[in-house]
Design an enzyme around this catalytic site. Structure first.
Site, PDB file in Angstrom:
ATOM      1  N   LYS A  69       0.805  -1.227   0.000  1.00 32.51           N
ATOM      2  CA  LYS A  69       0.000   0.000   0.000  1.00 32.51           C
ATOM      3  C   LYS A  69       0.838   1.278   0.000  1.00 32.51           C
ATOM      4  CE  LYS A  69      -4.242  -1.797   1.925  1.00 32.51           C
ATOM      5  NZ  LYS A  69      -5.358  -1.632   2.853  1.00 32.51           N
ATOM      6  N   ASP A 105      -9.662   3.169   1.313  1.00 29.12           N
ATOM      7  CA  ASP A 105      -9.733   2.634   2.686  1.00 29.12           C
ATOM      8  C   ASP A 105     -10.248   3.724   3.614  1.00 29.12           C
ATOM      9  OD1 ASP A 105      -8.754   0.059   2.312  1.00 29.12           O
ATOM     10  OD2 ASP A 105      -6.665   0.684   2.537  1.00 29.12           O
TER      11      ASP A 105
END
Ligand code: ATR
Length: 282
Positions: A69, A105
């Site tokens: 990420k 997210d």
């Protein structure tokens, strides 16, 4: 021409992203599919090779999960201001061979909270100081909440508080602060952490949770964590990790298919059907 999407990470075999995205693709009759792209972290060339091929192949975009990420930011031609501010992404869009990074997210966590509460003016506590804590504390602050943070390692927690201009709080003071929102972003209470430490526990217990609070755990294995259990014991509203998982996927789908509206109910049904038939989740 068929467009391929998928999830980049390691491991990815237990990911529930394919279930949600393929259900949505099929429901809308789109000429696309969603696959698993398991990239070996031991191979220093693997990620670069994948992102290079993405320009050439018919890949419309991909999800990004652990452990990529943060490092994936380096492979982007552009990123969304939110991904840049957070320093991590979970979604890539391939637009005419240029890769654009986004972070759903953070917006997924917000959407999960908003199912149960308004955010402006709310007194919010974030537990932890890793990447997820940074993302969630950032979007909470941007939504007008008054954000506090506690972390096991104080120096790391204080550094994040300073970077985001939010408040540090001691563990012992959490109860009397009577938070409206509490979000656990640490692995405490997850199967992985419990297996490692030999015990399953919650950073804070029911006595420190106000009955009016909305409490969210982002852990998905298990969904009923000790923290969720303590929240219920306190009479608080508890939000389990699959809500954020669903909303981050909805955000991804709408980035990849900007002209299609994500079939939320179809994605939700696919997620819960898969959850009821497996104990693994991503
Ligand atoms: P991510 O980037 O996925 O959010 P991370 O960077 O590994 O995860 O961060 C994990 C967070 O959980 C950290 O804040 C960590 O606390 P420390 O800074 O003290 O390491 C916290 N954490 C992990 N295990 C913990 C434990 N057993 N008890 C309390 N906090 C824990």
């Amino acid at each position: 021409m068929n467009t391929t999407f998928g999830i980049v990470g390691h491991p990815v075999t237990h990911s529930l992203s394919p279930v949600m995205h393929n259900a949505a693709i099929q429901h809308l009759g789109l000429d696309a599919d969603y696959q698993l792209f398991d990239i070996d972290p031991q191979d220093p060339e693997a990620l670069a090779n994948f992102t290079y091929e993405t320009d050439l192949n018919h890949i419309g975009g991909f999800s990004v999960t652990m452990p990529y990420k943060e490092v994936m930011m380096d492979y982007m031609d552009y990123y969304d201001p939110l991904a840049k501010a957070i320093g991590a992404l979970n979604t890539v869009v391939n637009r005419n061979s240029e890769l654009i990074g986004y972070n759903t997210d953070a917006t997924g966590a917000l959407a999960a909270l908003k199912e149960k509460t308004e955010l402006p003016g709310k007194k919010a506590l974030v537990l932890g100081a890793g990447g997820a804590a940074r993302a969630i504390a950032y979007v909470l602050r941007e939504s007008g909440a008054e954000v506090f943070l506690y972390n096991r390692t104080e120096a790391k927690g204080q550094a994040l508080c300073q970077a985001l201009d939010i408040e540090w709080i001691e563990l012992a003071s959490i109860g009397q602060a009577a938070f409206d929102l509490i979000i656990n972003t640490t692995p405490v209470g997850s199967h992985a952490e419990s297996a490692e430490s030999g015990a399953s526990h919650s950073i804070i217990t029911a006595e420190a949770i106000a009955p009016h609070a909305v409490v969210m755990d982002i852990i998905t294995q298990p969904l009923e964590t000790p923290f969720i259990h303590e929240a219920k014991k306190a009479g608080a509203i508890a939000i389990t990790g699959e809500r954020m998982l669903l909303h981050q996927a909805i955000g991804q789908f709408e980035l990849w298919f900007p002209h299609a509206k994500a079939p939320v109910q179809i994605m939700e049904e696919a997620l819960y059907a898969a959850l009821s038939s497996t104990s693994s989740i991503d």
